[in-house]
Design an enzyme around this catalytic site. Structure first.
Site, short mmCIF file in Angstrom:
data_model
loop_
_atom_site.label_atom_id
_atom_site.label_comp_id
_atom_site.label_asym_id
_atom_site.label_seq_id
_atom_site.Cartn_x
_atom_site.Cartn_y
_atom_site.Cartn_z
N SER A 139 1.07 -1.09 0.05
CA SER A 139 -0.06 -0.15 0.07
C SER A 139 0.76 1.35 0.01
O SER A 139 2.00 1.40 0.42
CB SER A 139 -0.94 0.14 1.08
OG SER A 139 -1.48 1.19 1.49
N TYR A 186 -1.42 -0.90 10.46
CA TYR A 186 -1.49 -1.39 9.06
C TYR A 186 -0.44 -1.05 8.32
O TYR A 186 0.00 -2.19 7.74
CB TYR A 186 -3.04 -0.78 8.68
CG TYR A 186 -3.26 -1.04 7.36
CD1 TYR A 186 -3.32 -2.44 6.83
CD2 TYR A 186 -3.08 -0.18 6.37
CE1 TYR A 186 -3.68 -2.75 5.80
CE2 TYR A 186 -3.38 -0.27 4.80
CZ TYR A 186 -3.58 -1.66 4.70
OH TYR A 186 -3.69 -2.07 3.34
N LYS A 220 2.40 -3.94 6.47
CA LYS A 220 2.74 -4.12 5.09
C LYS A 220 4.13 -3.75 4.73
O LYS A 220 4.78 -4.70 4.12
CB LYS A 220 2.04 -2.96 4.25
CG LYS A 220 0.38 -3.14 4.27
CD LYS A 220 0.13 -4.27 3.35
CE LYS A 220 -1.30 -4.65 3.34
NZ LYS A 220 -1.78 -5.89 2.93
P1 NAD Z 1 -10.79 -6.99 1.30
O1 NAD Z 1 -11.03 -7.00 2.77
O2 NAD Z 1 -11.91 -6.72 0.76
O3 NAD Z 1 -10.09 -8.44 0.96
C1 NAD Z 1 -9.40 -9.16 1.72
C2 NAD Z 1 -9.88 -10.80 1.60
O4 NAD Z 1 -8.67 -11.41 2.50
C3 NAD Z 1 -11.28 -10.75 2.24
O5 NAD Z 1 -12.10 -11.51 1.47
C4 NAD Z 1 -11.06 -11.53 3.46
O6 NAD Z 1 -12.04 -12.32 3.72
C5 NAD Z 1 -9.62 -12.26 3.14
N1 NAD Z 1 -8.65 -12.53 4.56
C6 NAD Z 1 -8.50 -11.63 5.64
N2 NAD Z 1 -7.75 -12.40 6.38
C7 NAD Z 1 -7.60 -13.43 5.96
C8 NAD Z 1 -6.90 -14.75 6.41
N3 NAD Z 1 -6.30 -14.70 7.71
N4 NAD Z 1 -7.14 -16.00 5.69
C9 NAD Z 1 -7.75 -15.85 4.62
N5 NAD Z 1 -8.36 -14.99 4.07
C10 NAD Z 1 -8.35 -13.68 4.79
O7 NAD Z 1 -9.59 -6.03 0.76
P2 NAD Z 1 -9.19 -5.49 -0.52
O8 NAD Z 1 -9.54 -4.02 -0.60
O9 NAD Z 1 -9.47 -6.39 -1.42
O10 NAD Z 1 -7.61 -5.55 0.10
C11 NAD Z 1 -6.77 -6.53 -0.63
C12 NAD Z 1 -5.50 -6.38 -0.21
O11 NAD Z 1 -4.89 -5.23 -0.61
C13 NAD Z 1 -5.35 -6.20 1.39
O12 NAD Z 1 -4.05 -6.94 1.57
C14 NAD Z 1 -5.38 -4.63 1.55
O13 NAD Z 1 -4.41 -4.48 2.65
C15 NAD Z 1 -4.48 -4.37 0.53
N6 NAD Z 1 -4.92 -2.99 -0.11
C16 NAD Z 1 -5.90 -2.59 -0.25
C17 NAD Z 1 -6.42 -1.22 -0.49
C18 NAD Z 1 -7.67 -0.61 -0.61
O14 NAD Z 1 -7.92 0.58 -0.64
N7 NAD Z 1 -8.58 -1.40 -0.89
C19 NAD Z 1 -5.20 -0.31 -0.64
C20 NAD Z 1 -3.91 -0.92 -0.56
C21 NAD Z 1 -3.79 -2.04 -0.05
C1 WQD Z 2 -9.38 9.84 1.15
C2 WQD Z 2 -9.43 11.28 1.37
C3 WQD Z 2 -9.81 12.00 3.51
C4 WQD Z 2 -13.48 9.84 3.99
C5 WQD Z 2 -6.84 4.95 3.25
C6 WQD Z 2 -6.13 3.98 3.87
C7 WQD Z 2 -4.62 3.58 3.09
C8 WQD Z 2 -5.13 3.11 1.74
C9 WQD Z 2 -6.50 3.61 1.17
C10 WQD Z 2 -5.14 0.46 2.33
C11 WQD Z 2 -8.94 11.89 2.48
C12 WQD Z 2 -11.08 12.19 2.93
C13 WQD Z 2 -12.58 10.42 3.72
C14 WQD Z 2 -14.57 10.65 4.55
C15 WQD Z 2 -13.37 12.44 3.78
N1 WQD Z 2 -5.75 1.52 2.27
N2 WQD Z 2 -12.36 11.69 3.45
N3 WQD Z 2 -14.52 12.05 4.29
O1 WQD Z 2 -6.86 8.16 3.61
O2 WQD Z 2 -5.94 8.19 1.11
O3 WQD Z 2 -6.11 6.09 2.68
O4 WQD Z 2 -7.40 3.96 2.24
O5 WQD Z 2 -3.94 0.45 2.00
O6 WQD Z 2 -3.94 2.78 3.87
O7 WQD Z 2 -5.11 4.69 4.99
O8 WQD Z 2 -8.13 6.96 1.86
O9 WQD Z 2 -10.52 7.09 1.28
O10 WQD Z 2 -9.90 7.24 3.57
O11 WQD Z 2 -9.69 9.10 2.30
O12 WQD Z 2 -13.28 13.62 3.53
O13 WQD Z 2 -15.74 10.22 5.12
O14 WQD Z 2 -10.89 11.45 1.62
O15 WQD Z 2 -9.63 12.96 4.42
O16 WQD Z 2 -8.51 13.30 2.20
P1 WQD Z 2 -6.83 7.39 2.35
P2 WQD Z 2 -9.71 7.43 2.20
#
Ligand code: NAD
Ligand code: WQD
Length: 335
Positions: free
Chosen positions: A124, A148, A152
Site C-alpha cells: 500500500s 496497518y 505492510k
Molecule cells: P478485502 O477485505 O475486500 O479483501 C481481503 C480478503 O482477504 C477478504 O476476502 C478476507 O475475507 C480475506 N482474508 C483476510 N484475512 C484472511 C486470512 N487470515 N485468511 C484467509 N483470508 C483472509 O480487501 P481489499 O480491499 O480487496 O484488499 C486486498 C489487499 O490489498 C489487502 O491486503 C489490503 O491491505 C491491500 N490494499 C487494499 C487497499 C484498498 O484501498 N482497498 C489499498 C492498498 C492495499
Molecule cells: C481519502 C480522502 C480523507 C472519508 C486509506 C488508507 C490507506 C489505503 C487507502 C489500504 C482523505 C477524505 C474520507 C470521509 C473524507 N488503504 N475523506 N470523508 O486516507 O488516502 O487512505 O485508504 O492500504 O492505507 O489509509 O483514503 O478514502 O480514507 O480518504 O473527507 O468520510 O478523503 O480525509 O483526504 P486514504 P480515504
C-alpha cells in the site's frame, strides 16, 4: 499449474480473479470470508463463465494452507488476504500483526516447502507515510505511520529478504494508491460492513440514502481547494496490473516494487463533483475538522510501472464513479 489467490473473494482479489480467468489462467482461491461473502465467488463464475476451486480456510492455519498446496499444483501466489482498517489496526495492533504478518509468514513457509517461489504481494502507498513531496516514486523513504502500514512494511521486508537468500524466488511488491470503482457488470465491487472508512464507499452510502451527509475531513489543507488530494484508480485497472506483475516475475527473479496509481491528483470536493455529475445525484456534505493521521496529498508516479510492466491506469474518474454506483444500485435492488 495454478495460481493461488489468497483473499480472492475480497474487493481487489475478486476483480483480479476475473481478469486471470478471462486470460485463461487456472485459479485457486483461499479465503476465510472474514471480510467477504461466498456469493462473490458465484458472481466471479457468472461473469467469466468459468469454474475454479475455492477453499474456505485461513492463512493463519498452516493445515489449511498445506491442504491447498498438497491438492493443487500451485506455482504462483497472489497474496491479497489481509486486514485493512487503519483505525482498527491502531486499536488492536496484535490482531493486525498476527493476521497480516504471521499469516504471510505461514503462507511463504508453505510455499517454500512446496517449491513454489513466485509471489505478488498487495502492499500500500501507506508504507510511505507522509511523503515529503508528490508524486511519490518507489525509492522514496518508507515511514508508515499506522500499525496497518507497518504490517505492510514488514511483509515487504520479509519477502525481500527471502528473495535475497533464495535466488530462485521472485517477488512483486505492489503499492496501491486509492482503488475505487467496480466491474462493469455490477456483480462484484466494494461492499464494506457498517460505516465505511474510505471516501468513495461513504459517497456511495450517501447516494443510496444509507447516510444523510458526508463529512469532508478538513478544507484547510495546502491543496488547490483545501481538501485532501489522492490518486484514485479503477479496480479493474488495478486487477490488470497483477497480471502484468505476474508476467514480470515469471521472467525475472529478485524483488520488484511498483507504485500503482494513475499519477493524477483528485481532491475530495472534485471526487464529490465527479460523482454528482456522472450519476446525476446530489451528495450532501458538510466540512468538519481534519481526520487525525490524514495527510494533505498523496499521488503516485506511475512511471516505473509503465516502463517495466507496460501498465497504466487509464479509466477515468467518471468511470470510477459510474461503476461504483452501478454496483451499489444492483445491491440495493437485490435487497
Ligand atoms: P478485502 O477485505 O475486500 O479483501 C481481503 C480478503 O482477504 C477478504 O476476502 C478476507 O475475507 C480475506 N482474508 C483476510 N484475512 C484472511 C486470512 N487470515 N485468511 C484467509 N483470508 C483472509 O480487501 P481489499 O480491499 O480487496 O484488499 C486486498 C489487499 O490489498 C489487502 O491486503 C489490503 O491491505 C491491500 N490494499 C487494499 C487497499 C484498498 O484501498 N482497498 C489499498 C492498498 C492495499
Ligand atoms: C481519502 C480522502 C480523507 C472519508 C486509506 C488508507 C490507506 C489505503 C487507502 C489500504 C482523505 C477524505 C474520507 C470521509 C473524507 N488503504 N475523506 N470523508 O486516507 O488516502 O487512505 O485508504 O492500504 O492505507 O489509509 O483514503 O478514502 O480514507 O480518504 O473527507 O468520510 O478523503 O480525509 O483526504 P486514504 P480515504
Amino acid at each position: 499449474m495454478a495460481i493461488l489467490v489468497t483473499g480472492g473473494a475480497g474487493y481487489i482479489g475478486s476483480h483480479t480473479c476475473v481478469e486471470l480467468l478471462e486470460r485463461g489462467e487456472e485459479v485457486v482461491v483461499l479465503d476465510n470470508f472474514s471480510n467477504s461473502k461466498p456469493e462473490v465467488i458465484e458472481n466471479i463464475m457468472k461473469i467469466t463463465g468459468k469454474q475454479f476451486k475455492v477453499y474456505n480456510g485461513d492463512i493463519l492455519n498452516k493445515e489449511d494452507v498445506l491442504k491447498v498446496f498438497s491438492e493443487n499444483d500451485i506455482n504462483e501466489v497472489i497474496h491479497f488476504a489481509g486486514l485493512k482498517a487503519v483505525g482498527e489496526s491502531m486499536e488492536n495492533p496484535l490482531k493486525y500483526y498476527q493476521n497480516n504478518v504471521v499469516g504471510s509468514l505461514i503462507l511463504v513457509e508453505v510455499m517454500q516447502q512446496h517449491g513454489c517461489n513466485k509471489i505478488v504481494f498487495s502492499s500500500s502507498a501507506t508504507v510511505y507515510g507522509a511523503p515529503e513531496k508528490v508524486p511519490v516514486s518507489e525509492e522514496f523513504p518508507l515511514d508508515p505511520e499506522n500499525v496497518y502500514g507497518r504490517t505492510k512494511y514488514m511483509v515487504e521486508r520479509i519477502l525481500e529478504d527471502l528473495a535475497m537468500a533464495d535466488k530462485n524466488f521472485s517477488v512483486a511488491l505492489l503499492r496501491y494508491f486509492n482503488p475505487v470503482g467496480a466491474h462493469k457488470s455490477g456483480l462484484i465491487g466494494e461492499d464494506p460492513e457498517g460505516t465505511p472508512n474510505n471516501l468513495m464507499p461513504y459517497i456511495v452510502g450517501v447516494a443510496s440514502e444509507k447516510f444523510e451527509c458526508l463529512r469532508v475531513f478538513g478544507d484547510d489543507y495546502e491543496t488547490r481547494d483545501g481538501t485532501g488530494v489522492r490518486d484514485y484508480l479503477h479496480v479493474v485497472d488495478l486487477a490488470d496490473a497483477h497480471l502484468k506483475a505476474l508476467d514480470k516475475i515469471r521472467g525475472e527473479n529478485g524483488t520488484k516494487i511498483y507504485n500503482l496509481g494513475t499519477g493524477k491528483s483528485v481532491s475530495v470536493l472534485e471526487l464529490i463533483k465527479a460523482f454528482e455529475k456522472s450519476n446525476n445525484i446530489k451528495i450532501n456534505y458538510v466540512v468538519t475538522s481534519r481526520r487525525p493521521g490524514d495527510i494533505a496529498e498523496c499521488w503516485a508516479s506511475p512511471k516505473k510501472a509503465k516502463e517495466e510492466l507496460g501498465w497504466s491506469a487509464d479509466k477515468t474518474v467518471d468511470e470510477m464513479c459510474r461503476d461504483s454506483w452501478n454496483y451499489a444500485k444492483r445491491k440495493i435492488g437485490d435487497k
